[in-house]
Design an enzyme around this catalytic site. Structure first.
Site, PDB file in Angstrom:
ATOM      1  N   ASP A  98     -76.990 -60.694 -32.570  1.00 32.39           N
ATOM      2  CA  ASP A  98     -76.245 -61.054 -31.342  1.00 32.39           C
ATOM      3  C   ASP A  98     -76.103 -59.627 -30.527  1.00 32.39           C
ATOM      4  O   ASP A  98     -76.314 -58.587 -30.993  1.00 32.39           O
ATOM      5  CB  ASP A  98     -74.784 -61.404 -31.776  1.00 32.39           C
ATOM      6  N   LYS A 106     -69.316 -53.119 -12.186  1.00 37.03           N
ATOM      7  CA  LYS A 106     -69.258 -54.067 -11.015  1.00 37.03           C
ATOM      8  C   LYS A 106     -67.596 -54.179 -10.689  1.00 37.03           C
ATOM      9  O   LYS A 106     -67.290 -54.045  -9.627  1.00 37.03           O
ATOM     10  CB  LYS A 106     -69.545 -55.253 -11.435  1.00 37.03           C
ATOM     11  N   THR A 118     -69.695 -60.217  -9.475  1.00 38.79           N
ATOM     12  CA  THR A 118     -70.036 -61.351 -10.560  1.00 38.79           C
ATOM     13  C   THR A 118     -68.921 -61.756 -11.284  1.00 38.79           C
ATOM     14  O   THR A 118     -67.794 -61.252 -11.244  1.00 38.79           O
ATOM     15  CB  THR A 118     -70.899 -60.530 -11.584  1.00 38.79           C
ATOM     16  N   ASP A 119     -68.930 -62.710 -11.953  1.00 37.81           N
ATOM     17  CA  ASP A 119     -67.950 -63.454 -12.579  1.00 37.81           C
ATOM     18  C   ASP A 119     -67.605 -62.789 -13.942  1.00 37.81           C
ATOM     19  O   ASP A 119     -66.391 -62.707 -14.441  1.00 37.81           O
ATOM     20  CB  ASP A 119     -68.006 -64.949 -12.957  1.00 37.81           C
ATOM     21  N   GLU A 120     -68.396 -61.824 -13.968  1.00 35.40           N
ATOM     22  CA  GLU A 120     -68.304 -61.249 -15.517  1.00 35.40           C
ATOM     23  C   GLU A 120     -67.254 -60.068 -15.438  1.00 35.40           C
ATOM     24  O   GLU A 120     -66.653 -59.569 -16.582  1.00 35.40           O
ATOM     25  CB  GLU A 120     -69.669 -60.203 -16.023  1.00 35.40           C
ATOM     26  N   TYR A 148     -71.885 -53.057 -17.709  1.00 35.34           N
ATOM     27  CA  TYR A 148     -72.314 -53.546 -16.314  1.00 35.34           C
ATOM     28  C   TYR A 148     -70.935 -54.085 -15.751  1.00 35.34           C
ATOM     29  O   TYR A 148     -70.905 -53.891 -14.597  1.00 35.34           O
ATOM     30  CB  TYR A 148     -73.386 -54.626 -16.909  1.00 35.34           C
TER      31      TYR A 148
HETATM   32  P1  NAD Z   1     -81.732 -57.483  -9.402  1.00 32.95           P
HETATM   33  O1  NAD Z   1     -81.516 -56.301 -10.684  1.00 32.95           O
HETATM   34  O2  NAD Z   1     -82.441 -58.251  -9.837  1.00 32.95           O
HETATM   35  O3  NAD Z   1     -82.064 -56.310  -8.051  1.00 32.95           O
HETATM   36  C1  NAD Z   1     -81.077 -55.321  -7.774  1.00 32.95           C
HETATM   37  C2  NAD Z   1     -81.747 -54.706  -6.577  1.00 32.95           C
HETATM   38  O4  NAD Z   1     -81.136 -53.479  -6.169  1.00 32.95           O
HETATM   39  C3  NAD Z   1     -83.481 -54.063  -6.972  1.00 32.95           C
HETATM   40  O5  NAD Z   1     -84.246 -54.346  -5.876  1.00 32.95           O
HETATM   41  C4  NAD Z   1     -83.142 -52.659  -6.909  1.00 32.95           C
HETATM   42  O6  NAD Z   1     -84.350 -51.954  -6.510  1.00 32.95           O
HETATM   43  C5  NAD Z   1     -82.088 -52.308  -6.200  1.00 32.95           C
HETATM   44  N1  NAD Z   1     -81.546 -50.987  -6.467  1.00 32.95           N
HETATM   45  C6  NAD Z   1     -81.041 -50.793  -7.479  1.00 32.95           C
HETATM   46  N2  NAD Z   1     -80.257 -49.440  -7.569  1.00 32.95           N
HETATM   47  C7  NAD Z   1     -80.518 -49.263  -6.473  1.00 32.95           C
HETATM   48  C8  NAD Z   1     -79.833 -48.056  -5.464  1.00 32.95           C
HETATM   49  N3  NAD Z   1     -79.174 -46.797  -6.239  1.00 32.95           N
HETATM   50  N4  NAD Z   1     -79.966 -47.872  -4.292  1.00 32.95           N
HETATM   51  C9  NAD Z   1     -80.652 -49.144  -3.652  1.00 32.95           C
HETATM   52  N5  NAD Z   1     -81.458 -50.112  -4.107  1.00 32.95           N
HETATM   53  C10 NAD Z   1     -80.933 -50.269  -5.475  1.00 32.95           C
HETATM   54  O7  NAD Z   1     -80.134 -57.818  -9.421  1.00 32.95           O
HETATM   55  P2  NAD Z   1     -79.835 -59.407  -8.861  1.00 32.95           P
HETATM   56  O8  NAD Z   1     -79.784 -60.315  -9.891  1.00 32.95           O
HETATM   57  O9  NAD Z   1     -80.533 -59.965  -7.546  1.00 32.95           O
HETATM   58  O10 NAD Z   1     -78.208 -59.122  -8.388  1.00 32.95           O
HETATM   59  C11 NAD Z   1     -77.911 -58.859  -7.149  1.00 32.95           C
HETATM   60  C12 NAD Z   1     -76.437 -58.493  -6.895  1.00 32.95           C
HETATM   61  O11 NAD Z   1     -75.904 -59.837  -7.529  1.00 32.95           O
HETATM   62  C13 NAD Z   1     -75.841 -57.318  -7.856  1.00 32.95           C
HETATM   63  O12 NAD Z   1     -75.152 -56.892  -7.324  1.00 32.95           O
HETATM   64  C14 NAD Z   1     -75.321 -58.272  -9.147  1.00 32.95           C
HETATM   65  O13 NAD Z   1     -74.281 -57.495  -9.899  1.00 32.95           O
HETATM   66  C15 NAD Z   1     -74.759 -59.498  -8.498  1.00 32.95           C
HETATM   67  N6  NAD Z   1     -74.948 -60.529  -9.345  1.00 32.95           N
HETATM   68  C16 NAD Z   1     -75.988 -61.174  -9.768  1.00 32.95           C
HETATM   69  C17 NAD Z   1     -75.966 -62.206 -10.633  1.00 32.95           C
HETATM   70  C18 NAD Z   1     -77.159 -62.696 -11.105  1.00 32.95           C
HETATM   71  O14 NAD Z   1     -77.278 -63.911 -12.312  1.00 32.95           O
HETATM   72  N7  NAD Z   1     -78.294 -62.253 -11.146  1.00 32.95           N
HETATM   73  C19 NAD Z   1     -74.694 -62.895 -10.771  1.00 32.95           C
HETATM   74  C20 NAD Z   1     -73.693 -62.676 -10.299  1.00 32.95           C
HETATM   75  C21 NAD Z   1     -73.759 -61.412  -9.455  1.00 32.95           C
HETATM   76  P1  TYD Z   2     -78.478 -62.786 -19.215  1.00 32.22           P
HETATM   77  O1  TYD Z   2     -79.646 -63.671 -18.361  1.00 32.22           O
HETATM   78  O2  TYD Z   2     -78.868 -61.577 -19.588  1.00 32.22           O
HETATM   79  O3  TYD Z   2     -77.286 -62.802 -18.219  1.00 32.22           O
HETATM   80  P2  TYD Z   2     -75.718 -62.314 -18.761  1.00 32.22           P
HETATM   81  O4  TYD Z   2     -75.793 -61.640 -19.835  1.00 32.22           O
HETATM   82  O5  TYD Z   2     -75.204 -61.464 -17.469  1.00 32.22           O
HETATM   83  O6  TYD Z   2     -75.120 -63.679 -18.684  1.00 32.22           O
HETATM   84  O7  TYD Z   2     -78.024 -63.627 -20.439  1.00 32.22           O
HETATM   85  C1  TYD Z   2     -77.475 -64.993 -20.338  1.00 32.22           C
HETATM   86  C2  TYD Z   2     -77.055 -65.344 -21.898  1.00 32.22           C
HETATM   87  O8  TYD Z   2     -78.253 -65.461 -22.507  1.00 32.22           O
HETATM   88  C3  TYD Z   2     -76.173 -64.606 -22.374  1.00 32.22           C
HETATM   89  O9  TYD Z   2     -75.348 -65.216 -23.100  1.00 32.22           O
HETATM   90  C4  TYD Z   2     -77.231 -63.648 -23.236  1.00 32.22           C
HETATM   91  C5  TYD Z   2     -78.054 -64.713 -23.891  1.00 32.22           C
HETATM   92  N1  TYD Z   2     -79.495 -64.074 -23.899  1.00 32.22           N
HETATM   93  C6  TYD Z   2     -80.213 -64.223 -25.149  1.00 32.22           C
HETATM   94  O10 TYD Z   2     -79.568 -65.197 -26.026  1.00 32.22           O
HETATM   95  N2  TYD Z   2     -81.480 -64.070 -25.365  1.00 32.22           N
HETATM   96  C7  TYD Z   2     -82.163 -62.934 -24.436  1.00 32.22           C
HETATM   97  O11 TYD Z   2     -83.009 -62.724 -24.857  1.00 32.22           O
HETATM   98  C8  TYD Z   2     -81.253 -62.628 -23.266  1.00 32.22           C
HETATM   99  C9  TYD Z   2     -82.137 -61.825 -22.407  1.00 32.22           C
HETATM  100  C10 TYD Z   2     -80.115 -63.377 -22.935  1.00 32.22           C
END
Ligand code: NAD
Ligand code: TYD
Length: 355
Positions: free
Chosen positions: A288, A162, A132-134, A158
């Site tokens: 917040d 990562k 992630t970019d985070e 988180y």
């Molecule tokens: P998600 O939370 O929707 O899905 C995570 C999946 O991993 C689930 O299916 C869960 O059952 C599985 N999982 C969790 N713990 C596990 C374990 N111990 N063993 C096996 N499986 C396990 O997440 P996502 O949004 O699909 O993200 C996928 C990846 O992309 C993550 O690594 C996340 O850090 C990265 N990522 C997500 C975003 C985003 O915007 N969602 C952005 C950048 C990077």
């Molecule tokens: P989120 O989807 O949780 O992604 P991330 O924190 O990984 O960027 O949140 C996106 C943005 O939205 C973040 O700045 C937090 C904000 N947010 C709210 O304002 N209200 C909410 O209920 C949630 C879940 C997120």
């Protein structure tokens, strides 16, 4: 075949569906099925022999090793993680267990398997880590976007876990020569997004007549990427990424949270109007998030220059597709909004003070 971890989650499931729509190469999908993993995301593959699902935890190295030697994958694409920042604030331990220890176990199993390979199989093997970019921390309004050389400065449990997993992946390349690739992606949105994250939460709350909870002033900025664009970037990095390199993946699409919520309300006002008023009337500013990162922005020039990848979807088209998907998939939403989800919503949002 390819070995995918976390393929029942949001991005993983989109990746598996897109992969099998474009290729006949099978997928071994390994997922623990936590609250975020959902086999309904993969229901369209129920009778598809190219998809093999195995329930398991990435901390179980013996299980992983057994599967690697049995199925002989040519690549591992590692999505599995605990992924929600707010949950990491309430309960960080699961993030250390899965994101740090789990990635370590997976790397160890992958190393054992890779070291047993020979010739082209060994040379062509890939371990692609999805991050992630985070990990880069937060930006001020006028800072340059994150590039691959930006120093790591993770701020939440988180992002810290990562970041730790990224470092382990990097070290396995440097020390053992494991052929790794890492992508650091911005915020994704699209179908099958679990409604604890901003965009699906706002869509589902709006339709249920509930508050739209905006943290603080709502002027935090995220760079939104349509999930299918992310999937195409991953396929491209797997195909042509340089070993040991990291690639930032972003949508060139910075938006404040408030602007995202307003656009969602306008789309819903058009596609499913309320009897009276606008969905915007449901917006409520609440306390917040602790340590809330103010701005993320991705400089995605490296992947464009080296690998020719650019996002295809605009925010306007992507968000409309997303809202339409949720309107057409009520059953999916109802199923995921079950016991565990309700507990989280009660813990996170009930008794919230107005900001
Ligand atoms: P998600 O939370 O929707 O899905 C995570 C999946 O991993 C689930 O299916 C869960 O059952 C599985 N999982 C969790 N713990 C596990 C374990 N111990 N063993 C096996 N499986 C396990 O997440 P996502 O949004 O699909 O993200 C996928 C990846 O992309 C993550 O690594 C996340 O850090 C990265 N990522 C997500 C975003 C985003 O915007 N969602 C952005 C950048 C990077
Ligand atoms: P989120 O989807 O949780 O992604 P991330 O924190 O990984 O960027 O949140 C996106 C943005 O939205 C973040 O700045 C937090 C904000 N947010 C709210 O304002 N209200 C909410 O209920 C949630 C879940 C997120």
């Amino acid at each position: 075949m390819i070995f995918v971890t976390g393929g029942a989650g949001f991005i993983g499931a989109n990746f598996v569906l897109d992969w099998l729509a474009q290729s006949d190469e099978s997928v071994l999908n390994y997922d623990k099925l936590t609250y975020a993993g959902n086999l309904n995301n993969l229901a369209s593959l129920n009778n598809d022999a190219r998809h093999v699902f195995v329930k398991g935890d990435i901390n179980d190295s013996a299980h992983l090793c057994g599967l690697f030697f049995e199925y002989q994958p040519r690549a591992i694409i590692h999505f599995a993680a605990e992924s929600h920042v707010d949950r990491s604030i309430v309960g960080p331990a699961a993030f250390v267990t899965t994101n740090v220890n789990g990635t370590f176990s997976l790397l160890e199993a992958a190393r054992t398997y890779w070291q047993s390979l020979e010739g082209e199989d060994k040379e062509n093997f890939r371990f692609l880590h999805i991050s992630t970019d985070e990990v880069y921390g937060t930006l001020a309004a006028d800072d340059a976007a994150f590039s691959e050389t930006t120093a790591y400065a993770p701020n939440s449990p988180y992002s810290a876990t990562k970041a730790a997993s990224d470092h382990l992946v990097r070290a396995y390349h440097h020390t053992y020569g494991l052929p790794v690739l890492t992508t650091n992606c911005s915020n994704n949105y699209g179908p099958y997004h679990f409604p604890e994250k901003l965009i699906p939460l706002m869509i589902t709350n709006a339709r249920a007549g509930k508050d739209l909870p905006v943290y603080g002033d709502g002027l935090q900025v995220r760079d939104w990427l349509y999930v299918k664009d992310h999937c195409s970037a991953i396929r491209r990095v797997l195909e042509a990424g340089r070993l040991g390199e990291t690639y930032n993946v972003g949508g060139w699409n910075e938006q404040t949270n408030l602007s995202v919520v307003h656009t969602l309300c306008e789309l819903l006002d058009e596609l499913q109007p309320k009897a009276q008023g606008s969905y915007k009337d449901q917006i409520k500013h609440i306390t917040d998030r602790p340590g809330h990162d103010r701005r993320y922005a991705i400089d995605a020039r490296k992947i464009e220059k080296e690998l020719g990848w650019k996002p295809q979807e605009t925010f306007t088209t992507g968000l409309r597709k997303t809202v339409e998907w949720y309107l057409a998939n009520d059953e999916w939403t109802k199923q995921v909004q079950s016991g565990e989800y309700l507990k989280w919503v009660a813990l996170q949002y009930e008794d919230e003070e107005e900001a």
